[in-house]
Design an enzyme around this catalytic site. Sequence first.
Site, mmCIF file in Angstrom:
data_model
loop_
_atom_site.group_PDB
_atom_site.id
_atom_site.type_symbol
_atom_site.label_atom_id
_atom_site.label_comp_id
_atom_site.label_asym_id
_atom_site.label_seq_id
_atom_site.Cartn_x
_atom_site.Cartn_y
_atom_site.Cartn_z
ATOM 1 N N PHE A 139 23.634 33.102 7.174
ATOM 2 C CA PHE A 139 24.369 31.965 6.612
ATOM 3 C C PHE A 139 23.438 31.216 5.677
ATOM 4 O O PHE A 139 22.356 30.793 6.075
ATOM 5 C CB PHE A 139 24.882 31.024 7.709
ATOM 6 C CG PHE A 139 25.789 29.963 7.146
ATOM 7 C CD1 PHE A 139 27.151 30.190 6.995
ATOM 8 C CD2 PHE A 139 25.286 28.738 6.728
ATOM 9 C CE1 PHE A 139 27.992 29.228 6.435
ATOM 10 C CE2 PHE A 139 26.105 27.773 6.173
ATOM 11 C CZ PHE A 139 27.469 28.016 6.022
ATOM 12 N N ASP A 224 14.904 31.070 4.478
ATOM 13 C CA ASP A 224 15.823 29.940 4.587
ATOM 14 C C ASP A 224 15.567 29.287 5.939
ATOM 15 O O ASP A 224 15.979 29.791 6.984
ATOM 16 C CB ASP A 224 17.260 30.466 4.486
ATOM 17 C CG ASP A 224 18.299 29.363 4.690
ATOM 18 O OD1 ASP A 224 17.941 28.269 5.159
ATOM 19 O OD2 ASP A 224 19.479 29.620 4.394
ATOM 20 N N LYS A 253 18.656 19.904 6.556
ATOM 21 C CA LYS A 253 19.065 19.415 7.879
ATOM 22 C C LYS A 253 18.138 18.363 8.501
ATOM 23 O O LYS A 253 18.175 17.205 8.124
ATOM 24 C CB LYS A 253 19.268 20.600 8.814
ATOM 25 C CG LYS A 253 20.546 21.387 8.492
ATOM 26 C CD LYS A 253 20.882 22.365 9.577
ATOM 27 C CE LYS A 253 22.101 23.213 9.275
ATOM 28 N NZ LYS A 253 23.379 22.602 9.607
HETATM 29 C C1 LIG Z 1 20.277 28.611 7.529
HETATM 30 C C2 LIG Z 1 21.208 27.729 6.755
HETATM 31 N N1 LIG Z 1 21.130 27.735 5.423
HETATM 32 C C3 LIG Z 1 21.930 26.943 4.681
HETATM 33 C C4 LIG Z 1 22.851 26.102 5.266
HETATM 34 C C5 LIG Z 1 23.709 25.222 4.406
HETATM 35 O O1 LIG Z 1 23.282 23.913 4.514
HETATM 36 P P1 LIG Z 1 24.198 22.702 3.997
HETATM 37 O O2 LIG Z 1 25.390 22.644 4.891
HETATM 38 O O3 LIG Z 1 23.302 21.504 4.107
HETATM 39 O O4 LIG Z 1 24.557 23.016 2.592
HETATM 40 C C6 LIG Z 1 22.948 26.065 6.665
HETATM 41 C C7 LIG Z 1 23.936 25.191 7.321
HETATM 42 O O5 LIG Z 1 24.307 25.375 8.449
HETATM 43 C C8 LIG Z 1 22.107 26.897 7.426
HETATM 44 O O6 LIG Z 1 22.155 26.894 8.762
#
Ligand SMILES: Cc1ncc(COP(=O)(O)O)c(C=O)c1O
Length: 405
Positions: A139, A224, A253
């Site tokens: 994700f 990520d 986050k």
């Molecule tokens: C690993 C990862 N990358 C990217 C995102 C996307 O983040 P945002 O919701 O702040 O755009 C998330 C959100 O859950 C995530 O867990």
Amino acid sequence: MSNIQEQERQYIINTYNRQPGVNPLLVKGEGALAWDEEGKRYLDLLGGLAVNAVGHCHPRVVKAVQEQVATLIHTSNLYYTAPQVELARILVEQTFGGRVFFANSGAEANEAAIKITRKYAGLTQGPGRFAIITAERSFHGRTLATVTATGQEKYQRGFEPLAEGFRYATFNDLDSFARRVDRETAGIMIEPVQGEGGVYPAEAGFIQGLRELCDRENLLLIFDEVQCGMGRTGRLWGYENYGVKPDIVTMAKGLGGGLPIGVMLAREGVDATFKPGDHASTFGGNPVVCRAAVEVLKILLEEPFLEQVREKGELFKNGLLKLAKGYPGLVREVRGLGLIMALELAVPLASAVQRRCQERGMLINAIGENIIRFLPPLVITVEQLEQAIDELEQVLKEAEAGEPS
Ligand SMILES: Cc1ncc(COP(=O)(O)O)c(C=O)c1O
């Protein structure tokens, strides 16, 4: 239905599927606790989906934000502000050098990572190098590029045509990644611990193998760490568990203490790829958010904070393993690292367990039909974690007797 719940249905597009009477209306938070409008108290093991890393309304974050809000809330990125530079310095010192780009969310941080990777590959290896290999079950966000990077079709359906240039391989399967590399490949992007996909930590050999593969093929390795960074695994960054450094890391986050932030950090050499005008964000690096993030990092870096996260993670994992042993018909597996943990059920009762826990005053997160994810504030106490295990045990006991459904 309360007035607010009625109005939510009328005025807000229904993307989160909040249910009146099921999803509480939260009004206050402190540490690992939150309260609804009727004064009911919840032990929060969802932690704003990994955002409330230092807990709700940490007094030091509150103070820093209050001071900054009363002094300077926003300027354009045409001007310098001290909080932005201080945050950048701490992030660079606490990672692997290079420099940062500030955005406002995880998806935006990943967008920046994708763009810098494409440009770097084009500049260093010629045109036609643009593809990024990501993992199935990953994700990376909801913008068009990041939802395409996300290796889960369910998030992409209906939004075609998707962005070009993404390929998928199997997580924890090095050969699968190696086979996907071709003359178009610019980089590889993975989460060291897959979060939204169901909490799957990478294996050390896989991460180390990806680093070697990227070095051999001149590819950028992007981690990520939007969910698994910021102390979540008991190390400041998830990659520290593996002894491997990426070329680019993205964060969001938990970093903002509850305020929106996204960061893309690129190692020296890659950082200079972006030139003035290549990328920008109006709110990116906002002084209020940066002051909050500086305070969050100071809290995370104070000894023995991260050591305690590791200890609490161990204690929580052992509690979950005990539940797995006690309820073998209900629990299939316990996974996780530090305080990102999952209980995979052998039965499709995740939503029912989530609902029952909530009724009993505990917030948890169901992923799909079988997986329960825990992302508690890292400041949660040992007593609160023990209480969480007791609550879960009661709910599993009821489930075994066929009660929650
Ligand atoms: C690993 C990862 N990358 C990217 C995102 C996307 O983040 P945002 O919701 O702040 O755009 C998330 C959100 O859950 C995530 O867990």
